[in-house]
Design an enzyme around this catalytic site. Structure first.
Site, PDB file in Angstrom:
ATOM      1  N   LYS A 133      97.745 -31.156 -49.382  1.00  0.00           N
ATOM      2  CA  LYS A 133      97.974 -32.573 -49.090  1.00  0.00           C
ATOM      3  C   LYS A 133      97.649 -32.946 -47.645  1.00  0.00           C
ATOM      4  O   LYS A 133      97.413 -34.117 -47.332  1.00  0.00           O
ATOM      5  CB  LYS A 133      99.420 -32.933 -49.408  1.00  0.00           C
ATOM      6  CG  LYS A 133      99.750 -32.974 -50.888  1.00  0.00           C
ATOM      7  CD  LYS A 133      99.205 -34.219 -51.551  1.00  0.00           C
ATOM      8  CE  LYS A 133      99.740 -34.396 -52.964  1.00  0.00           C
ATOM      9  NZ  LYS A 133      99.284 -35.652 -53.570  1.00  0.00           N
ATOM     10  N   SER A 152      97.544 -24.913 -55.121  1.00  0.00           N
ATOM     11  CA  SER A 152      97.586 -26.126 -54.300  1.00  0.00           C
ATOM     12  C   SER A 152      98.797 -26.251 -53.391  1.00  0.00           C
ATOM     13  O   SER A 152      98.779 -27.064 -52.469  1.00  0.00           O
ATOM     14  CB  SER A 152      97.482 -27.362 -55.203  1.00  0.00           C
ATOM     15  OG  SER A 152      98.491 -27.330 -56.190  1.00  0.00           O
TER      16      SER A 152
END
Length: 402
Positions: free
Chosen positions: A51, A302
């Site tokens: 992110k 992720s």
């Protein structure tokens, strides 16, 4: 619509400010899945999540006036940390609205990056509505976690790096929450390799993007929650949905048990800590091996922000599924020394006893009999079978309670 040039520009902005994470083959996972598996370790970013990429790409393009106003974001954790960390680096005030279910580790890390954290609501949609209200009230710039072309462009730089290192990939398997990650990656990948197959993966409890794109009616279970809270998104992004419909080849749903199994495998095999949302790609490969067998597959790990208590529960449950932690019941005559005999048989069979429950009252057996429940550590299901056979050979009635 988002283009390759947007992602290439984002890569230039990010250079030197986010980690170019390793992208390496996993021999063991390749053997297990029957595919050639390559792992992109985005859980090694400073905030332990991809992110950062989108957040930094967005923040660096704010005008001086917008920087002076400050920013606000809504997030279950990883977007929050990415915005907070890079806003602090750039000297920008950051307010982060997080739903009440956000793991404490993510809340504390976000505060640690200097952001003002506001806990509000039981869902991402409730948190988002409150963030919009605060943005209007305080004149803050809203930094959306996924439905923003600049955010998606930053996330798409992952695909650029993967294809630079392994240009002949056959597949990319990518988690979907609101769709920012897969929208950016699909844009970059399809521009560079139109033949590359892209599969998006959602939690079966939050199939909103799958339903929106495919027109299906998979039931959701938002009140049940999911261990993949990072992709527990109730409202798909409009920008990202349009890109997914055009550039993503397949969508898949995985269950909670699939995700738990993937987390434990990555911890045991790769010695890497991945949160639920970061493990759904591997979960899909394990659930649908026929889709990927014989192909060269890139997975994005992720994020690695997981609550320690949740991780402990997942590891224990994984050991139960593998038969390495087992619960058995042994029935015997209630005479002195019987417990010692049972534990001696178990020890000689090579198992370790975690817990012992000696039950006299709550049992249908005759009054002179007793039921003993044991929680055992074993080497696996075959070893557990050996333990049960040893107990039966010693004259005890024994059964697996799994």
């Amino acid at each position: 619509m988002l283009a390759l040039t947007d992602i290439e520009s984002a890569a230039q902005r990010l250079q030197g400010h986010v980690l170019r994470t390793p992208f390496v083959a996993s021999q063991t996972l390749s053997r297990i899945t029957g595919a050639q598996v390559y792992l992109k370790f985005e859980n090694l970013q400073f905030t332990a999540s991809f992110k950062e990429r989108g957040a930094l790409n967005k923040l660096t393009q704010l005008t001086p006036e917008e920087r002076a106003q400050g920013v606000i974001a809504m997030s279950a954790g990883n977007h929050a940390q990415g915005v907070a960390y890079h806003a602090q680096r750039l000297g920008i005030r950051a307010v982060i609205v997080m739903p009440g279910f956000t793991p404490g580790v993510k809340v504390e890390r976000t505060r640690g990056f200097g952001a003002e954290v506001v806990l509000h609501g039981h869902t991402l949609d409730e948190a988002r509505a409150h963030a919009y209200h605060l943005a209007q009230e305080q004149g803050l710039v809203f930094v959306h976690p996924y439905d923003d072309a600049q955010i998606a462009a930053g996330q798409g730089t992952i695909a650029l790096e993967m294809l630079q290192e392994v240009p002949d990939l056959d597949d990319l398997v990518v988690a979907i929450g609101g769709g920012g990650l897969i929208a950016g990656m699909a844009t970059a990948a399809k521009a560079l390799r139109p033949d590359l197959r892209i599969t998006g993966v959602q939690s079966a409890r939050f199939p909103m993007m799958v339903n929106a794109v495919q027109g299906t009616q998979h039931p959701s279970a938002p009140h049940s929650g999911t261990i993949a809270e990072g992709i527990a998104v109730g409202t798909p992004g409009q920008i990202t949905q349009a890109i997914i419909q055009q550039r993503v080849d397949a969508l898949a749903l995985v269950d909670e048990g699939d995700i738990e199994q993937a987390i434990v495998m990555l911890l045991e095999i790769e010695k890497t800590l991945v949160e639920g949302a970061g493990a759904v790609g591997l979960a899909a490969m394990l659930k649908y091996p026929q889709r990927f067998r014989g192909r060269k597959v890139g997975l994005v790990l992720s994020g690695g922000n997981i609550d320690p208590l949740l991780l402990s529960a997942i590891i224990e449950r994984g050991m139960v599924r593998a038969g390495r932690l087992a619960r058995i019941r042994v029935s015997a005559r209630d005479v002195p020394g019987v417990l010692a005999q049972i534990t001696q048989v178990v020890a000689q069979a090579g198992a370790n006893i975690d817990e012992v429950h000696h039950q006299r009252a709550f049992t249908p057996l005759a009054a002179q009999n007793v039921e003993i429940e044991l929680v055992l550590q074993t080497r696996g299901r075959a070893h557990l079978t050996q333990v049960l056979e040893a107990l039966k050979a010693a004259g005890f009635a024994a059964q697996d309670l799994a």
